[in-house]
Design an enzyme around this catalytic site. Structure first.
Site, PDB file in Angstrom:
ATOM      1  N   ASN A   1     -14.189  -5.439   2.238  1.00  0.00           N
ATOM      2  CA  ASN A   1     -13.499  -6.724   2.116  1.00  0.00           C
ATOM      3  C   ASN A   1     -14.390  -7.883   2.557  1.00  0.00           C
ATOM      4  O   ASN A   1     -14.380  -8.953   1.946  1.00  0.00           O
ATOM      5  CB  ASN A   1     -12.189  -6.710   2.914  1.00  0.00           C
ATOM      6  CG  ASN A   1     -11.052  -6.098   2.106  1.00  0.00           C
ATOM      7  OD1 ASN A   1     -11.256  -5.671   0.966  1.00  0.00           O
ATOM      8  ND2 ASN A   1      -9.864  -6.036   2.677  1.00  0.00           N
TER       9      ASN A   1
ATOM     10  N   VAL B   1       0.842  -1.199   0.000  1.00  0.00           N
ATOM     11  CA  VAL B   1       0.000   0.000   0.000  1.00  0.00           C
ATOM     12  C   VAL B   1       0.878   1.250   0.000  1.00  0.00           C
ATOM     13  O   VAL B   1       0.661   2.182  -0.788  1.00  0.00           O
ATOM     14  CB  VAL B   1      -0.969  -0.014   1.209  1.00  0.00           C
ATOM     15  CG1 VAL B   1      -1.695   1.309   1.336  1.00  0.00           C
ATOM     16  CG2 VAL B   1      -1.972  -1.149   1.059  1.00  0.00           C
TER      17      VAL B   1
ATOM     18  N   GLY C   1     -14.067 -21.429  -6.494  1.00  0.00           N
ATOM     19  CA  GLY C   1     -12.694 -21.924  -6.623  1.00  0.00           C
ATOM     20  C   GLY C   1     -12.269 -22.583  -5.331  1.00  0.00           C
ATOM     21  O   GLY C   1     -13.117 -23.069  -4.566  1.00  0.00           O
TER      22      GLY C   1
ATOM     23  N   ARG D   1       1.000 -15.349   1.010  1.00  0.00           N
ATOM     24  CA  ARG D   1       0.299 -15.280   2.294  1.00  0.00           C
ATOM     25  C   ARG D   1      -1.118 -15.864   2.182  1.00  0.00           C
ATOM     26  O   ARG D   1      -1.887 -15.453   1.326  1.00  0.00           O
ATOM     27  CB  ARG D   1       0.254 -13.833   2.813  1.00  0.00           C
ATOM     28  CG  ARG D   1       1.608 -13.389   3.348  1.00  0.00           C
ATOM     29  CD  ARG D   1       1.606 -11.930   3.749  1.00  0.00           C
ATOM     30  NE  ARG D   1       1.562 -11.060   2.581  1.00  0.00           N
ATOM     31  CZ  ARG D   1       1.558  -9.727   2.658  1.00  0.00           C
ATOM     32  NH1 ARG D   1       1.572  -9.138   3.828  1.00  0.00           N
ATOM     33  NH2 ARG D   1       1.532  -9.002   1.566  1.00  0.00           N
TER      34      ARG D   1
ATOM     35  N   LYS E   1     -13.924   0.167   5.029  1.00  0.00           N
ATOM     36  CA  LYS E   1     -12.844  -0.684   4.510  1.00  0.00           C
ATOM     37  C   LYS E   1     -13.100  -2.152   4.865  1.00  0.00           C
ATOM     38  O   LYS E   1     -13.022  -3.052   4.012  1.00  0.00           O
ATOM     39  CB  LYS E   1     -11.506  -0.205   5.086  1.00  0.00           C
ATOM     40  CG  LYS E   1     -10.351  -1.141   4.887  1.00  0.00           C
ATOM     41  CD  LYS E   1      -9.976  -1.271   3.424  1.00  0.00           C
ATOM     42  CE  LYS E   1      -8.991  -2.406   3.236  1.00  0.00           C
ATOM     43  NZ  LYS E   1      -8.411  -2.456   1.916  1.00  0.00           N
TER      44      LYS E   1
ATOM     45  N   CYS F   1      -5.211  -9.906   2.991  1.00  0.00           N
ATOM     46  CA  CYS F   1      -6.298  -9.003   3.395  1.00  0.00           C
ATOM     47  C   CYS F   1      -7.569  -9.719   3.819  1.00  0.00           C
ATOM     48  O   CYS F   1      -7.972  -9.612   4.983  1.00  0.00           O
ATOM     49  CB  CYS F   1      -6.593  -8.039   2.252  1.00  0.00           C
ATOM     50  SG  CYS F   1      -5.124  -7.148   1.741  1.00  0.00           S
TER      51      CYS F   1
ATOM     52  N   LYS G   1      -7.381 -12.005   7.063  1.00  0.00           N
ATOM     53  CA  LYS G   1      -7.085 -11.246   8.304  1.00  0.00           C
ATOM     54  C   LYS G   1      -8.199 -10.253   8.628  1.00  0.00           C
ATOM     55  O   LYS G   1      -8.540 -10.043   9.789  1.00  0.00           O
ATOM     56  CB  LYS G   1      -5.714 -10.572   8.193  1.00  0.00           C
ATOM     57  CG  LYS G   1      -5.705  -9.079   8.078  1.00  0.00           C
ATOM     58  CD  LYS G   1      -4.338  -8.483   8.082  1.00  0.00           C
ATOM     59  CE  LYS G   1      -4.215  -7.312   7.132  1.00  0.00           C
ATOM     60  NZ  LYS G   1      -5.083  -6.166   7.343  1.00  0.00           N
TER      61      LYS G   1
ATOM     62  N   PHE H   1      -8.217   0.663  -1.424  1.00  0.00           N
ATOM     63  CA  PHE H   1      -8.967  -0.476  -1.963  1.00  0.00           C
ATOM     64  C   PHE H   1      -8.227  -1.161  -3.111  1.00  0.00           C
ATOM     65  O   PHE H   1      -8.832  -1.866  -3.910  1.00  0.00           O
ATOM     66  CB  PHE H   1     -10.357  -0.011  -2.417  1.00  0.00           C
ATOM     67  CG  PHE H   1     -11.173   0.563  -1.295  1.00  0.00           C
ATOM     68  CD1 PHE H   1     -11.836  -0.281  -0.403  1.00  0.00           C
ATOM     69  CD2 PHE H   1     -11.241   1.930  -1.077  1.00  0.00           C
ATOM     70  CE1 PHE H   1     -12.570   0.237   0.666  1.00  0.00           C
ATOM     71  CE2 PHE H   1     -11.974   2.459  -0.011  1.00  0.00           C
ATOM     72  CZ  PHE H   1     -12.641   1.607   0.856  1.00  0.00           C
ATOM     73  N   LEU H   2      -6.916  -0.949  -3.204  1.00  0.00           N
ATOM     74  CA  LEU H   2      -6.191  -1.541  -4.335  1.00  0.00           C
ATOM     75  C   LEU H   2      -5.985  -3.040  -4.148  1.00  0.00           C
ATOM     76  O   LEU H   2      -5.894  -3.542  -3.029  1.00  0.00           O
ATOM     77  CB  LEU H   2      -4.853  -0.832  -4.548  1.00  0.00           C
ATOM     78  CG  LEU H   2      -3.883  -0.681  -3.376  1.00  0.00           C
ATOM     79  CD1 LEU H   2      -3.043  -1.921  -3.190  1.00  0.00           C
ATOM     80  CD2 LEU H   2      -3.011   0.528  -3.626  1.00  0.00           C
TER      81      LEU H   2
HETATM   82  C1  UGA Z   1      -8.339  -7.294  -1.628  1.00  0.00           C
HETATM   83  C2  UGA Z   1      -9.444  -6.345  -2.125  1.00  0.00           C
HETATM   84  O1  UGA Z   1      -9.951  -6.814  -3.379  1.00  0.00           O
HETATM   85  C3  UGA Z   1      -8.913  -4.917  -2.301  1.00  0.00           C
HETATM   86  O2  UGA Z   1      -9.959  -4.041  -2.665  1.00  0.00           O
HETATM   87  C4  UGA Z   1      -8.309  -4.453  -0.963  1.00  0.00           C
HETATM   88  O3  UGA Z   1      -7.738  -3.165  -1.081  1.00  0.00           O
HETATM   89  C5  UGA Z   1      -7.225  -5.432  -0.526  1.00  0.00           C
HETATM   90  O4  UGA Z   1      -7.798  -6.759  -0.410  1.00  0.00           O
HETATM   91  C6  UGA Z   1      -6.711  -4.969   0.797  1.00  0.00           C
HETATM   92  O5  UGA Z   1      -7.482  -4.964   1.762  1.00  0.00           O
HETATM   93  O6  UGA Z   1      -5.587  -4.455   0.863  1.00  0.00           O
HETATM   94  P1  UGA Z   1      -6.277  -8.596  -2.764  1.00  0.00           P
HETATM   95  O7  UGA Z   1      -6.122  -9.279  -1.440  1.00  0.00           O
HETATM   96  O8  UGA Z   1      -5.084  -8.022  -3.435  1.00  0.00           O
HETATM   97  O9  UGA Z   1      -7.336  -7.360  -2.632  1.00  0.00           O
HETATM   98  O10 UGA Z   1      -6.884  -9.671  -3.759  1.00  0.00           O
HETATM   99  P2  UGA Z   1      -8.276  -9.929  -4.497  1.00  0.00           P
HETATM  100  O11 UGA Z   1      -8.134  -9.685  -5.934  1.00  0.00           O
HETATM  101  O12 UGA Z   1      -9.390  -9.274  -3.804  1.00  0.00           O
HETATM  102  O13 UGA Z   1      -8.409 -11.521  -4.286  1.00  0.00           O
HETATM  103  C7  UGA Z   1      -8.505 -12.082  -2.982  1.00  0.00           C
HETATM  104  C8  UGA Z   1      -8.712 -13.576  -3.067  1.00  0.00           C
HETATM  105  O14 UGA Z   1     -10.032 -13.879  -3.524  1.00  0.00           O
HETATM  106  C9  UGA Z   1      -7.765 -14.321  -4.010  1.00  0.00           C
HETATM  107  O15 UGA Z   1      -7.296 -15.490  -3.371  1.00  0.00           O
HETATM  108  C10 UGA Z   1      -8.632 -14.690  -5.198  1.00  0.00           C
HETATM  109  O16 UGA Z   1      -8.212 -15.870  -5.843  1.00  0.00           O
HETATM  110  C11 UGA Z   1      -9.976 -14.892  -4.530  1.00  0.00           C
HETATM  111  N1  UGA Z   1     -11.133 -14.701  -5.429  1.00  0.00           N
HETATM  112  C12 UGA Z   1     -11.392 -13.486  -5.980  1.00  0.00           C
HETATM  113  C13 UGA Z   1     -11.992 -15.771  -5.665  1.00  0.00           C
HETATM  114  O17 UGA Z   1     -11.794 -16.900  -5.154  1.00  0.00           O
HETATM  115  N2  UGA Z   1     -13.080 -15.581  -6.472  1.00  0.00           N
HETATM  116  C14 UGA Z   1     -13.362 -14.375  -7.033  1.00  0.00           C
HETATM  117  O18 UGA Z   1     -14.386 -14.260  -7.753  1.00  0.00           O
HETATM  118  C15 UGA Z   1     -12.484 -13.306  -6.797  1.00  0.00           C
END
Ligand code: UGA
Length: 448
Positions: free
Chosen positions: A213, A11, A258, A333, A209, A265, A268, A155-156
């Site tokens: 999530n 971040v 899946g 992680r 936030k 994120c 936790k 929210f990235l």
């Molecule tokens: C997530 C949020 O999407 C961000 O908006 C947020 O800023 C971030 O946490 C954070 O709190 O810092 P991130 O952890 O990078 O982002 O990853 P995501 O793209 O959200 O994916 C999270 C998990 O969900 C992955 O393991 C992915 O494989 C899984 N996922 C995602 C699914 O199993 N199905 C889906 O349809 C989408």
């Protein structure tokens, strides 16, 4: 105004680089000397698309610099953004020690009025606690500056971080109206492009936030729950997903079934929200269910293999494609692959593993169990090992685009266990794979 960003993790670094890109004068400060040394050499310490080039560009333009010297940084800056980690403690609570350490350091060293902006994911009320830290330290210093504490959650997504920052859906600002005006000016280059700012109370911003999530995680767990029904009733979860996505009230995002969500994120933040709720004597049934379904889903691969081999997984040679918690990152992680690997090692299988970028990170997590694990340099290399089964744990594009005919040729009668539904069922049938297991769809061994 000079902006200091404390914490050069995902971040913090992305925030610093993007604020510089927006034309601001930014300094990225971190107490980790190795990390800052790398950055000063022009190297990016994390795997994140677009970030390395952006860091170099902004340093060359003189808008971005790096330091371990927190005191000088605090003296120079007017905007102090805290972007340190908030990992999970054993009881689920967010560990705020790094956030408070930075706040304390700012309070002890600040020499002018300014703004403290909380970018880290922090429980509701953390802004108040930071205000108290300032008040106590100013009392002890016997001098006082005007320091407004603002919540500006991020929210990235990893793998899309630069894009998500510069093309955010919204910018959330929580705090006193006067303080928010200054922050609005900082984000003006983005708001000028039409990105909305949503202003609210600081506590509402902190809660938004976690709610975001938890909402996204709940959609994933919901689809995973439906996927179990789908398999049993001979429906196809991918068709169900398309049917749901077309409803504008539901929308298409985060509905992929899946082998569960991972990363730094969602797991936790669900724990932290449960912890907050319990402390407030609030029922946590929904949050527990999201978490429980996710844990169960991570066992899906092992269960399919147990069924296929009638429990006899000892010495089975199993290829695993994908280790990172999702494509586009080397972050391991809470990756679902970790549960897959642990379960298969427990049952005595021999593993052949490949990931386009996460092998170095994965290796550090399995130093004691390496004799049953072989690290491969490509999909092709995995497939040369006369496998008894092949597993897909992360949906990297190179797996999705790999010719099924070649997989069929190498696997012969061995099953493909697709934990991320990478392939269309018609394509699998056309390639004549002998056994194909995917999430929420009937196994193809019975159809062929
Ligand atoms: C997530 C949020 O999407 C961000 O908006 C947020 O800023 C971030 O946490 C954070 O709190 O810092 P991130 O952890 O990078 O982002 O990853 P995501 O793209 O959200 O994916 C999270 C998990 O969900 C992955 O393991 C992915 O494989 C899984 N996922 C995602 C699914 O199993 N199905 C889906 O349809 C989408």
């Amino acid at each position: 105004m000079k902006i200091a960003v404390y914490g050069a993790g995902y971040v913090g670094l992305v925030t610093a680089a993007c604020l510089a890109k927006m034309g601001h004068d930014v300094i990225s400060a971190d107490i980790n000397p190795e990390r800052i040394a790398l950055l000063l050499q022009g190297e990016c310490p994390i795997y994140e698309a677009m970030l390395p080039a952006l860091l170099i560009e902004q340093c060359e333009l003189g808008r971005l610099s790096f330091t371990t010297n927190l005191q000088d940084t605090i003296h120079d800056a007017q905007i102090h953004m805290i972007a340190t980690g908030t990992p999970c403690l054993a009881n689920g609570q967010a560990d705020l020690s790094q956030v408070f350490a930075v706040a304390q350091c700012i309070a002890e060293n600040i020499k002018q009025d300014g703004f403290v902006v909380i970018k880290s994911t922090v429980p509701v009320g953390t802004g108040d606690r930071i205000e108290n830290i300032f008040s106590e330290i100013f009392n002890a210093r016997k001098e006082r500056f005007e320091v407004a504490v603002v919540s500006n959650p991020e929210f990235l997504r990893e793998g899309n971080a630069v894009h998500d920052f510069l093309y955010a859906d919204r910018i959330i600002l929580g705090g006193e109206p006067d303080a928010l005006l200054c922050l609005e000016q900082i984000y003006q280059p983005l708001t000028a492009e039409g990105i909305p700012v949503i202003k609210m109370q600081r506590r509402s911003a902190e809660l938004t936030k976690y709610a975001a999530n938890a909402m996204l995680a709940s959609r994933i767990s919901f689809m995973n729950q439906i996927s179990w029904i789908s398999t049993k009733v001979d429906a196809d979860i991918e068709e169900v997903r398309k049917g749901l996505s077309a409803d504008k009230r539901i929308g298409p995002a985060f509905l992929h079934a899946g082998i569960g969500y991972g990363g730094s994120c969602f797991p936790k933040d669900i724990q932290a929200l449960m912890h907050t709720s319990k402390a407030l004597d609030i029922d946590v049934t929904l949050l527990e269910a999201i978490d429980h379904i996710n844990m169960r889903q991570k066992n899906w691969v092992a269960e399919q293999l147990m069924t296929h081999f009638k429990g006899a997984l000892k010495d089975k040679r199993i290829g695993i494609l994908g280790l990172a918690f999702k494509p586009g990152t080397d972050d391991m992680r809470e990756a679902s692959s970790l549960v897959v690997i642990e379960r298969l090692l427990e049952m005595g299988s021999e593993l052949f593993l490949y990931d386009p970028v996460a092998i170095p990170a994965a290796k550090t997590m399995f130093t004691e169990k390496s004799e049953k694990m072989s690290w491969c340099a490509s999909i092709d290399e995995v497939l040369t090992h006369r496998l008894d089964a092949l597993v897909i744990a992360t949906e990297w594009p190179e797996f999705k685009n790999y010719p099924l005919a070649l997989i069929r040729q190498s696997l012969e009668d061995a099953p493909l266990i697709d934990g991320r539904n990478c392939f269309d069922l018609e394509a699998v049938k056309a390639a004549k794979l002998s056994s194909y297991y995917s999430v929420g769809r009937i196994p193809l061994r019975e159809v062929i």
